[in-house]
Design a protein around this motif. Structure first.
Motif, short mmCIF file in Angstrom:
data_model
loop_
_atom_site.label_atom_id
_atom_site.label_comp_id
_atom_site.label_asym_id
_atom_site.label_seq_id
_atom_site.Cartn_x
_atom_site.Cartn_y
_atom_site.Cartn_z
N VAL A 1 26.78 47.57 34.83
CA VAL A 1 28.03 48.82 36.07
C VAL A 1 27.01 48.84 37.35
O VAL A 1 28.38 48.77 38.27
N GLU A 2 26.22 49.25 37.65
CA GLU A 2 25.47 49.21 38.81
C GLU A 2 25.29 48.77 39.65
O GLU A 2 25.73 48.25 41.16
N GLY A 3 24.98 47.73 39.10
CA GLY A 3 25.01 46.01 39.98
C GLY A 3 26.15 45.72 40.20
O GLY A 3 26.00 44.70 41.31
N GLN A 4 27.39 45.93 39.97
CA GLN A 4 28.21 45.78 40.48
C GLN A 4 28.54 45.91 42.04
O GLN A 4 29.13 44.61 42.74
N ALA A 5 28.15 46.96 42.44
CA ALA A 5 27.84 47.66 43.79
C ALA A 5 26.98 46.71 44.87
O ALA A 5 26.74 47.15 46.04
N MET A 6 26.86 45.72 43.72
CA MET A 6 25.70 44.74 45.02
C MET A 6 26.80 44.12 45.87
O MET A 6 26.79 43.06 45.11
N VAL A 7 26.81 43.84 47.09
CA VAL A 7 27.37 42.87 47.86
C VAL A 7 26.07 42.26 48.60
O VAL A 7 24.28 43.32 48.92
N ASP A 8 26.02 42.42 50.10
CA ASP A 8 24.97 41.32 50.97
C ASP A 8 25.07 42.94 51.67
O ASP A 8 23.33 42.87 51.95
N SER A 9 25.70 43.48 52.56
CA SER A 9 24.88 44.49 53.62
C SER A 9 24.48 45.58 52.75
O SER A 9 22.91 46.00 52.79
N PHE B 1 24.52 35.82 44.52
CA PHE B 1 24.06 36.55 43.71
C PHE B 1 22.96 36.91 42.38
O PHE B 1 22.63 37.75 41.79
N LEU B 2 22.98 35.81 42.09
CA LEU B 2 22.13 35.42 41.06
C LEU B 2 20.97 35.73 41.73
O LEU B 2 19.77 36.85 40.32
N ALA B 3 20.64 35.45 42.35
CA ALA B 3 18.96 35.65 43.29
C ALA B 3 18.73 37.34 43.40
O ALA B 3 17.99 37.56 43.28
N MET B 4 19.83 37.54 44.01
CA MET B 4 20.24 39.01 44.26
C MET B 4 19.82 39.94 43.37
O MET B 4 19.01 41.01 43.25
N TYR C 1 34.27 49.46 49.46
CA TYR C 1 35.13 48.92 48.10
C TYR C 1 36.02 49.51 49.06
O TYR C 1 37.47 48.91 49.04
N VAL C 2 36.29 51.15 49.22
CA VAL C 2 37.52 51.71 49.59
C VAL C 2 37.46 51.12 50.72
O VAL C 2 39.45 50.27 50.71
N ALA C 3 37.61 50.68 51.43
CA ALA C 3 38.01 50.08 52.68
C ALA C 3 38.41 47.93 52.13
O ALA C 3 39.94 47.99 52.85
N TRP C 4 37.94 47.77 51.52
CA TRP C 4 38.71 46.48 51.18
C TRP C 4 39.53 46.13 50.31
O TRP C 4 40.82 45.38 50.92
N VAL C 5 40.07 47.71 49.38
CA VAL C 5 40.98 47.69 48.97
C VAL C 5 42.41 48.23 49.72
O VAL C 5 43.34 47.64 49.22
N ILE C 6 41.83 48.89 50.52
CA ILE C 6 42.85 50.11 51.63
C ILE C 6 43.55 48.97 52.34
O ILE C 6 44.55 48.31 52.56
N PHE D 1 35.80 41.43 44.95
CA PHE D 1 35.11 42.65 46.15
C PHE D 1 34.01 41.28 46.77
O PHE D 1 33.49 41.51 47.14
N ALA D 2 35.02 40.73 47.04
CA ALA D 2 33.89 39.27 47.58
C ALA D 2 35.26 38.32 48.17
O ALA D 2 35.46 37.93 47.67
N GLY D 3 34.39 38.67 49.78
CA GLY D 3 35.38 37.93 50.54
C GLY D 3 35.20 36.47 50.45
O GLY D 3 36.48 35.62 50.24
N SER D 4 34.10 36.10 51.34
CA SER D 4 33.77 33.74 50.61
C SER D 4 34.52 34.34 49.40
O SER D 4 34.99 32.71 49.40
#
Length: 230
Positions: free
Chosen positions: A106-114, A86-89, A139-144, A54-57
């Motif tokens: 687990v909740e930290g996995q939801a952290m993306v840039d936006s 994401f370490l600093a974030m 995430y839903v859109a990413w998988v679909i 779940f990370a485009g880059s």
């Protein structure tokens, strides 16, 4: 009770704020699905990669290494380097996530840039409900998108002709614009751009971005001025 109500309200607001970013996520992941299958991935491998990473880059960096003949360790190294921001974030958002180590991980996995940028209150804390809510539609859109791209790759053909390569920089510029209003934001942005541009000709991909993060240190000591997430 009030805290739970506030969380639900923030989560629902995050779902709404995440929809425009979900559109971009879907298109980007569609392009990944196409390119991954064309590079030799099976449909299942392409979809599972998107679902787990779940990370485009990071995904495109690893894919570029593999298609160039590099091995899995080199691909993982490139993805890790691209993900190092994401370490600093994560350090910044950690105090705003309650609970034990497993729940926080687990909740930290939801952290993306936006979601990180939108949940930032501007005073050193983050809105947990907004963070999680903003990520869900993305995430839903990413998988679909990955599923559609992996299955329809032959029909779409050369994905570059659609100009999708412009989405990544446009996506991050949008996030950057929201941050420029913070204390010393413009100074940090200008300094980060200067560092990255100076290193691009001499360092491997990913290093300029990582080094440019040092520019964020100019915000230390600035008076926090909370801003409303757009």
């Amino acid at each position: 009770m009030e805290e739970a109500d506030a969380y639900r309200t923030a989560f629902r607001r995050g779902l709404r704020l995440g929809l425009p970013y979900a559109t971009v996520s879907g298109v980007l992941s569609l392009s990944f699905g196409v390119v991954a299958v064309q590079a030799g991935f099976t449909v299942l491998q392409a979809v599972v990669t998107s679902a787990l990473v779940f990370a485009g880059s990071a995904q495109f960096a690893a894919l570029s290494v593999l298609t160039a003949g590099g091995g899995v360790p080199a691909a993982l190294g490139a993805a890790t380097l691209m993900h190092s921001r994401f370490l600093a974030m994560g350090i910044a958002v950690a105090p705003s996530i309650p609970g034990g180590p497993l729940r926080r991980a687990v909740e930290g996995q939801a952290m993306v840039d936006s979601s990180w940028a939108l949940a930032n209150r501007g005073d050193g804390t983050f809105d947990r409900g907004l963070l999680l809510g903003t990520t869900v539609p993305q995430y839903v859109a990413w998988v679909i998108g990955s599923i559609v791209g992996a299955l329809a790759g032959d029909l779409l053909g050369d994905i570059e002709r659609y100009g999708l390569d412009a989405l990544f920089p446009t996506f991050f510029v949008g996030i950057l614009l929201a941050e420029l209003g913070r204390p010393r934001g413009r100074v940090a942005a200008a300094l980060g751009a200067a560092i990255a541009l100076a290193l691009v000709p001499f360092t491997p991909p990913g290093v300029p971005v990582l080094a440019a993060a040092v520019a964020a240190l100019v915000g230390l000591g600035a008076d926090p001025t909370p801003t409303e997430a757009a």
